[in-house]
Design an enzyme around this catalytic site. Structure first.
Site, mmCIF file in Angstrom:
data_model
loop_
_atom_site.group_PDB
_atom_site.id
_atom_site.type_symbol
_atom_site.label_atom_id
_atom_site.label_comp_id
_atom_site.label_asym_id
_atom_site.label_seq_id
_atom_site.Cartn_x
_atom_site.Cartn_y
_atom_site.Cartn_z
ATOM 1 N N GLU A 1 -3.055 -9.467 3.568
ATOM 2 C CA GLU A 1 -3.403 -9.987 4.894
ATOM 3 C C GLU A 1 -4.887 -9.896 5.206
ATOM 4 O OE1 GLU A 1 -4.097 -5.887 5.659
ATOM 5 O OE2 GLU A 1 -2.548 -6.877 4.473
ATOM 6 N N CYS B 1 0.819 -1.210 0.000
ATOM 7 C CA CYS B 1 0.000 0.000 0.000
ATOM 8 C C CYS B 1 0.859 1.269 0.000
ATOM 9 C CB CYS B 1 -0.988 -0.036 1.157
ATOM 10 S SG CYS B 1 -2.417 1.050 0.923
ATOM 11 N N HIS C 1 -3.977 -5.282 -0.012
ATOM 12 C CA HIS C 1 -3.666 -5.854 1.302
ATOM 13 C C HIS C 1 -3.832 -7.376 1.286
ATOM 14 C CE1 HIS C 1 -3.310 -2.282 4.026
ATOM 15 N NE2 HIS C 1 -3.817 -1.717 2.938
#
Length: 356
Positions: free
Chosen positions: A334, A247, A332
């Site tokens: 995760e 990011c 992202h």
């Protein structure tokens, strides 16, 4: 108390104010159907007024296990219906209780579809949450205040800390915290990585003195160009260690290597963003939260290869260095929208560290 959201172009959206607080900030929207607590505790939303497009918020309550940082950094919240009676086996408190404890300004019973359509057509802009009886001079003063720069300084840690692992031969990673989400660190730590988390302003020389096997550049809020001092330090790490950025870390890495970034019209915020892997042709559904992107044209004469693109607007979603063990993604991995289909990116980072 009745209140309203007023955008800087004069648009007004009515609702009810939870509590008696006001708010100002850049108004953005998130399209996720779940994850309201993760959104509120994601430092990347620092100082922003977040509109949640899903109509019912708070239905599964709040639990500390879903927190992504030490506190909420959002400027305010815009929602449709607030659920008063949550139902979930993890519930520790209601959404209303969480808003009260964390002093988060919230306007509810709002036509969030109308707010979202406005931002999609006109672009993100500043807005304020005020009561219906707020004096016009107060509203004008709030709208006239500039949006705060360098919000990374507000969300990063002040002192370094370490996440240990039982593996004595564990890879050692230094994570630069620009507003890192807890689950990112947990994902690396669960792969038996020892992680030293350091403040955003940590000098490259100090990081190299720690002799890590790899360097991680975290997510975070704001315009990447607001932190030129961080970009200068990342530049010193380029040919020294394997690097992985997510990011904001992806954008800072691009700037450090001579590329450019720009502000998107209304950003990518949600858990349903399709991304294409240009190496395999496979499409992944990703979770994203960013208002800026790497300029594809600026990569043309650099030793960088675009690895992922957005299927919605074609923007750059990932890149890797052609000569050094460096890569990054805009989304992202995760956040698990798949639920685990993007975790392989953490494995790729370990392979870079091991020289595979």
């Amino acid at each position: 108390m009745t209140g309203k959201l007023i955008l800087e172009d004069g648009s007004i959206f009515h609702g009810k104010i939870f509590g008696d607080s006001t708010a100002s900030g850049e108004v953005v929207f998130n399209t996720g159907m779940t994850g309201y607590q993760e959104i509120l505790t994601d430092p990347s939303y620092c100082r922003q007024i977040v509109t949640l497009t899903y109509p019912l918020i708070g239905n599964y309550g709040v639990s500390k296990i879903f927190n992504q940082s030490r506190k909420s950094f959002v400027g305010g919240l815009i929602i449709g219906e607030m659920c008063e009676f949550p139902s979930n086996f993890t519930v520790e408190k209601s959404f209303a209780e969480y808003l009260t404890e964390n002093k988060i300004p919230c306007l509810y019973e709002v036509d969030t579809r109308a707010v979202t359509r406005k931002i999609r057509s006109a672009g993100t802009m500043k807005g304020v949450i005020v009561s219906d009886d707020a004096p016009q001079n107060v509203i004008d003063e709030m709208l006239a205040q500039p949006i705060q720069k360098n919000v990374v300084a507000q969300v990063t840690i002040s002192e370094p800390y370490t996440l240990e692992t039982e593996n004595k031969n564990a890879p050692f990673v230094v994570a630069m915290d620009f507003g890192v989400k807890k689950h990112i660190l947990e994902s690396l730590n669960n792969l038996s990585c020892k992680i030293a988390v350091v403040p955003a302003n940590t000098a490259a020389e100090k990081i190299l003195e720690m002799n890590p096997d790899g360097v991680f550049l975290s997510n975070g809020p704001g315009d990447p160009k607001d932190v030129p001092e961080v970009i200068a330090e990342i530049k010193k790490l380029i040919d020294k260690k394997p690097i992985f950025g997510i990011c904001l870390g992806h954008q800072l890495l691009a700037l450090a290597m001579g590329a450019d970034t720009y502000k998107l019209k209304f950003g990518h915020r949600g858990s349903n963003q399709p991304v294409k892997n240009l190496r395999t042709g496979r499409i992944y559904i990703t979770s994203q939260n960013h208002g800026y992107a790497v300029d594809e044209k600026s990569l043309k004469d650099l030793p960088l290869e675009i690895t992922y693109i957005s299927m919605n607007d074609g923007t750059v979603e990932g890149m890797k260095h052609k000569n050094f063990p460096i890569y990054s993604v805009q989304y992202h991995p995760e956040a698990s929208p798949g639920p685990r289909d993007n975790f392989y990116l953490f494995d790729e980072f370990l392979n870079l560290i091991k020289g595979k």
